[in-house]
Design a protein around this motif. Structure first.
Motif, PDB file in Angstrom:
ATOM      1  N   SER A   4     -44.356  -2.377  13.548  1.00 13.29           N
ATOM      2  CA  SER A   4     -43.037  -2.179  13.156  1.00 13.29           C
ATOM      3  C   SER A   4     -41.977  -2.922  14.052  1.00 13.29           C
ATOM      4  CB  SER A   4     -42.481  -1.050  13.069  1.00 13.29           C
ATOM      5  OG  SER A   4     -41.274  -0.602  12.670  1.00 13.29           O
ATOM      6  N   ASP A  10     -45.393   5.796   4.885  1.00 10.25           N
ATOM      7  CA  ASP A  10     -44.942   5.421   6.272  1.00 10.25           C
ATOM      8  C   ASP A  10     -45.194   6.350   7.314  1.00 10.25           C
ATOM      9  OD1 ASP A  10     -43.332   3.316   6.666  1.00 10.25           O
ATOM     10  OD2 ASP A  10     -41.575   3.739   5.715  1.00 10.25           O
ATOM     11  N   ASN A  65     -47.810  -0.128   7.555  1.00  8.21           N
ATOM     12  CA  ASN A  65     -48.851   0.686   6.726  1.00  8.21           C
ATOM     13  C   ASN A  65     -49.886  -0.156   6.052  1.00  8.21           C
ATOM     14  OD1 ASN A  65     -47.370   3.159   5.992  1.00  8.21           O
ATOM     15  ND2 ASN A  65     -45.824   1.671   5.326  1.00  8.21           N
ATOM     16  N   ASP A 116     -45.795  -5.038   8.484  1.00  8.24           N
ATOM     17  CA  ASP A 116     -45.662  -3.883   7.679  1.00  8.24           C
ATOM     18  C   ASP A 116     -46.818  -2.665   8.476  1.00  8.24           C
ATOM     19  OD1 ASP A 116     -45.987  -1.659   5.968  1.00  8.24           O
ATOM     20  OD2 ASP A 116     -47.337  -3.070   4.435  1.00  8.24           O
TER      21      ASP A 116
END
Ligand code: FES
Ligand SMILES: [Fe+2]
Length: 359
Positions: A340, A206, A347, A345
């Motif tokens: 986000s 994250d 990441n 995602d």
């Protein structure tokens, strides 16, 4: 008459790096600031009321009474730990349920539910009150930890700053190396000759980490027992969606780690809560004021340059940024925030990169 729209450079198109990421923990205030009296804090443009209930537990509700919309932060906490509105005295528990309408004799459960206030999950951790930015939902995960904040071997300094800037600009500034030689010239970079160093950017859970190798120590050279120079290690880290961290380590002797949770108050106002933990031989409580003054001086320069940046963005009606490989954090942070916001995602992409630069 001149149409200001006509003056806007075509590539600007009104874009600002503002992402709305409510499903996250944000600092509302320091733990000790929240006493008996309700207080207010705005997060992502939403005014909240914070207070402590009978068990001293912190609670956060939308700062608007559902009856006639007066600010609940004008009210009082009663002995049972309920927050009473200052206008007609409706009382609410920490979950936002209306538990009493003074003077009303009828009871209707369904109607009572309609009188509730949106409630926000709260955590009290590492000396801060953290609030989950989405009401009436169960948080995913816990707030980022602030390392060494309770370690007696460290001098721990707390400061608070208000930036007239987007969250993104504030985060980029906190984690940007090239500006230090100019904005903070002489204070911790920009003295003496430049040196060539290596920077490695990598994904952390994250977040993003950039590690700098071969940098000259900020506080002068340090040597081991055999007289060899001890290398300084330096990491800059970003944790979704609003925490910056800068860490310097020289052998086992010197360690300096600064963690800055940021709170977006509105699109162009961002509060930074700075926690700086110093382990330096000979530095004790008596050095506190010096460290505070040093940090305030550095951060005042950042406050000023961010204010100037925002003013310029407004003047041109948006951003027209040109980045280079030296901008290791800004674009990568923006990508994570945007992913986000879109429910994707953050990441997902590979951000690994190794560059040479001179500082
Ligand atoms: S406005 Fe809050 S009780 Fe009436
Ligand atoms: Fe700075």
């Amino acid at each position: 008459m001149v149409d200001p729209e006509q003056l806007r450079p075509p590539e600007t198109r009104g874009h600002y790096s503002v992402a709305n990421v409510p499903a996250a923990w944000y600092v509302a205030c320091r733990s000790h600031e929240l006493g008996e009296a309700p207080m207010t804090q705005t997060i992502l443009g939403v005014p909240l009321v914070l207070y402590r209930d009978a068990g001293e537990r912190a609670a956060a509700l939308l700062d608007r009474c559902p009856h006639r919309n007066v600010r609940l932060s004008l009210g009082q906490v009663d002995p049972e730990g309920h927050l009473a509105c200052g206008y007609h005295g409706w009382r609410f528990d920490g979950k936002g349920r209306c538990v009493d309408v003074p003077g009303m004799l009828s009871t209707d459960e369904a109607a009572a539910r309609g009188r509730s206030v949106p409630a926000y999950a709260v955590r009290e951790q590492d000396g801060f009150i953290w609030v989950w930015g989405q009401p009436d939902t169960d948080p995913r995960g816990e707030p980022v930890r602030i390392p060494f904040v309770e370690d007696p071997d460290y001098l721990v300094v707390h400061r608070e700053y208000l930036f007239e800037s987007t969250l993104h600009a504030a985060l980029e500034n906190a984690l940007d190396v090239p500006h230090t030689a100019f904005v903070h010239k002489g204070d911790f970079r920009g003295q003496g000759e430049r040196q060539s160093i290596e920077a490695v950017r990598r994904r952390i859970p994250d977040g993003i980490e950039v590690e700098y190798e071969g940098e000259k120590p900020l506080m002068g050279d340090h040597h081991d027992e055999e007289g060899r120079v001890i290398v300084q290690k330096h990491w800059d880290r970003f944790f979704m969606p609003s925490v910056a961290q800068v860490e310097y380590k020289t052998g086992d002797q010197r360690h300096l780690i600064t963690t800055l949770p940021h709170t977006p108050i509105s699109d162009f106002q961002t509060r930074a809560w700075l926690v700086s933990c110093w382990k330096v031989p000979g530095l004790d409580e008596s050095g506190r004021e010096g460290v505070e003054a040093y940090l305030d001086q550095i951060l005042a320069q950042d406050v000023e340059v961010l204010r100037e940046q925002t003013e310029s963005l407004r003047r041109f009606g948006g951003e027209a940024y040109r980045s280079t490989e030296l901008d290791l954090m800004g674009p990568a942070i923006w990508h994570m925030l945007k992913q986000s916001e879109r429910g994707l995602d953050p990441n997902a992409s590979d951000i690994s990169r190794r560059i040479q630069l001179s500082v």
